[in-house]
Design an enzyme around this catalytic site. Structure first.
Site, mmCIF file in Angstrom:
data_model
loop_
_atom_site.group_PDB
_atom_site.id
_atom_site.type_symbol
_atom_site.label_atom_id
_atom_site.label_comp_id
_atom_site.label_asym_id
_atom_site.label_seq_id
_atom_site.Cartn_x
_atom_site.Cartn_y
_atom_site.Cartn_z
ATOM 1 N N GLY A 66 7.778 30.759 29.333
ATOM 2 C CA GLY A 66 8.924 29.865 29.163
ATOM 3 C C GLY A 66 8.640 28.451 29.644
ATOM 4 N N GLN A 174 16.461 33.356 29.032
ATOM 5 C CA GLN A 174 17.317 34.433 29.540
ATOM 6 C C GLN A 174 18.073 35.143 28.417
ATOM 7 O OE1 GLN A 174 17.678 35.662 32.663
ATOM 8 N NE2 GLN A 174 16.253 34.218 33.603
ATOM 9 N N SER A 194 10.296 33.817 26.743
ATOM 10 C CA SER A 194 9.279 34.292 27.676
ATOM 11 C C SER A 194 9.326 35.818 27.730
ATOM 12 C CB SER A 194 9.574 33.718 29.065
ATOM 13 O OG SER A 194 8.703 34.278 30.013
ATOM 14 N N HIS A 196 8.291 38.178 29.804
ATOM 15 C CA HIS A 196 8.565 39.004 30.989
ATOM 16 C C HIS A 196 10.052 39.105 31.317
ATOM 17 C CE1 HIS A 196 9.236 36.053 34.419
ATOM 18 N NE2 HIS A 196 8.723 35.223 33.533
ATOM 19 N N THR A 232 -8.589 30.776 23.763
ATOM 20 C CA THR A 232 -8.579 32.116 23.178
ATOM 21 C C THR A 232 -7.238 32.779 23.470
ATOM 22 O OG1 THR A 232 -10.949 32.271 23.441
ATOM 23 C CG2 THR A 232 -9.769 34.359 23.173
ATOM 24 N N CYS A 320 12.524 32.118 39.640
ATOM 25 C CA CYS A 320 11.348 31.628 38.923
ATOM 26 C C CYS A 320 10.851 30.335 39.535
ATOM 27 C CB CYS A 320 11.660 31.432 37.444
ATOM 28 S SG CYS A 320 13.259 31.991 36.963
HETATM 29 C C1 LIG Z 1 16.036 29.812 31.964
HETATM 30 C C2 LIG Z 1 14.596 29.914 32.293
HETATM 31 N N1 LIG Z 1 13.731 29.038 31.712
HETATM 32 C C3 LIG Z 1 12.413 29.094 31.961
HETATM 33 C C4 LIG Z 1 11.885 30.024 32.823
HETATM 34 C C5 LIG Z 1 10.409 30.037 33.057
HETATM 35 O O1 LIG Z 1 9.784 31.038 32.323
HETATM 36 P P1 LIG Z 1 8.336 31.581 32.751
HETATM 37 O O2 LIG Z 1 8.510 32.346 34.017
HETATM 38 O O3 LIG Z 1 7.902 32.433 31.609
HETATM 39 O O4 LIG Z 1 7.457 30.383 32.893
HETATM 40 C C6 LIG Z 1 12.759 30.945 33.473
HETATM 41 C C7 LIG Z 1 12.306 31.952 34.453
HETATM 42 O O5 LIG Z 1 11.256 32.085 34.912
HETATM 43 C C8 LIG Z 1 14.143 30.884 33.180
HETATM 44 O O6 LIG Z 1 15.003 31.730 33.749
#
Ligand SMILES: Cc1ncc(COP(=O)(O)O)c(C=O)c1O
Length: 336
Positions: A66, A174, A194, A196, A232, A320
């Site tokens: 993300g 989200q 994203s 995960h 890659t 995060c």
């Molecule tokens: C709304 C939002 N944007 C971006 C991210 C960042 O994504 P990532 O952890 O894949 O870099 C997150 C959480 O990590 C998030 O909750």
């Protein structure tokens, strides 16, 4: 319970990934059969991700997650619209991946308007309309908030932007595989996801874009991702993301019903505690998200430790972010 921070890898995603660590380990750029097998997996995954988002295959670029998708969207839009202006509209409740990137842009002479949400965590179309100027080049407002749980009015906000001829990006990290997403119906120009956050692996994501990306590559090198993002490809991760988003979308209505019932039960019971308040939108919220403010707790770390002792994982900030110790900026909103 803190599935906003991350989620467990689904069994389906794991099973899909395993061969690409072992017997199908080829480099997708190689012309012999091992490579071409990996290349096929990559393009099949692109189709799956595109289908899950109501997009075309060539509108999907794989990224490391993300954060990278958000960075890329903003930098690309700025480069593309450099001649038009240098004003960006966003919300005050974005993830740091947006906020920090826009701060960088401010240092380079851009003006940024961060709209404050109402007490439900909503940005209204009227607010956005008022904020857009003649030199506005981009609106970036998230689809669902990671801290308050609010699902924002993306389609309407996008329509306002387009009425004024401004590109619209949304951070759907989200939202993806948790609420329905149809990029065509929403009308968005760019959208970040994203893996995960929807039971896929960490360190992989995608940027949807229906507009051309900035002509200069985002990452230079061997020319992967149509020359825009070299390196890659993370084949097992991408295959896992595709399996997870497909599974999430296929089970969306069942999961939504199940999670909404659990969420509402949790909210009803928690609100019986004196001094407990729900944050975010009471109805337009993520199915699996409940967020509260408790009066008189002092430092949230105490509450988190008590819940942890009871076997409950709760977030006290945006997990995060590397320093999730302070109250998140999102909770300095009008609902507190
Ligand atoms: C709304 C939002 N944007 C971006 C991210 C960042 O994504 P990532 O952890 O894949 O870099 C997150 C959480 O990590 C998030 O909750």
């Amino acid at each position: 319970m803190d599935n906003s921070a991350t989620t467990a890898l689904s069994e389906t995603a794991l099973e899909a990934m395993l061969p690409y660590f072992r017997e199908r380990f080829g480099n997708p750029s190689a012309l012999y059969s091992y490579g071409q097998e990996a290349k096929k997996a990559l393009e099949d995954s692109r189709r799956t991700v595109a289908e899950a988002l109501g997009a075309l295959n060539n509108e999907i670029y794989f990224t490391s997650g993300g954060t990278e998708s958000d960075n890329w969207a903003i930098h690309s839009a700025c480069t593309l619209s450099a001649k038009k202006g240098a004003h960006i509209v966003t919300s005050a409740i974005e993830h740091s991946a947006i906020i920090r990137t826009l701060e960088q842009r401010e240092k380079r002479g851009y003006a940024v308007t961060a709209l404050k949400p109402d007490r439900n965590g909503q940005i209204t179309p009227e607010q956005l309309e008022e904020a857009i100027r003649g030199d506005t080049i981009l609106v970036s407002v998230m689809m669902a908030n990671n801290v308050a749980g609010t699902v924002l009015r993306t389609r309407e906000l996008c329509a306002v932007s387009h009425k004024r001829g401004v590109l619209f990006h949304t951070d759907a990290v989200q939202a993806a595989a948790h609420i329905p997403i149809d990029t065509r119906a929403l009308g968005v120009d760019m959208l970040s996801i994203s893996a995960h956050k929807f039971h896929g692996p960490k360190g992989v994501g995608a940027l949807f874009t229906r507009i051309p990306l900035a002509p200069a590559p985002y990452i230079t090198g061997g020319g992967q991702e149509k020359g825009q993002r070299s390196g890659t490809e993370n084949v097992p991760g991408i295959v896992g993301m595709a399996a997870a988003i497909r599974e999430g979308v296929e089970n969306l209505s069942r999961n939504t019903a199940y999670l909404t019932a659990l969420r509402d039960n949790l909210i009803d019971h928690t609100l019986k505690i004196p001094g407990a308040y729900l944050t975010g939108d009471p109805s337009d919220r993520l199915p699996g998200h409940a967020s509260f403010v408790f009066e008189g707790i002092g430092h949230s770390a105490h509450l988190i430790a008590m819940l942890n002792d009871a076997g409950i994982c709760a977030g006290s900030g945006s997990a995060c972010s590397a320093s999730a110790k302070e109250a998140p900026h999102v909770l300095n909103g009008p609902w507190v």
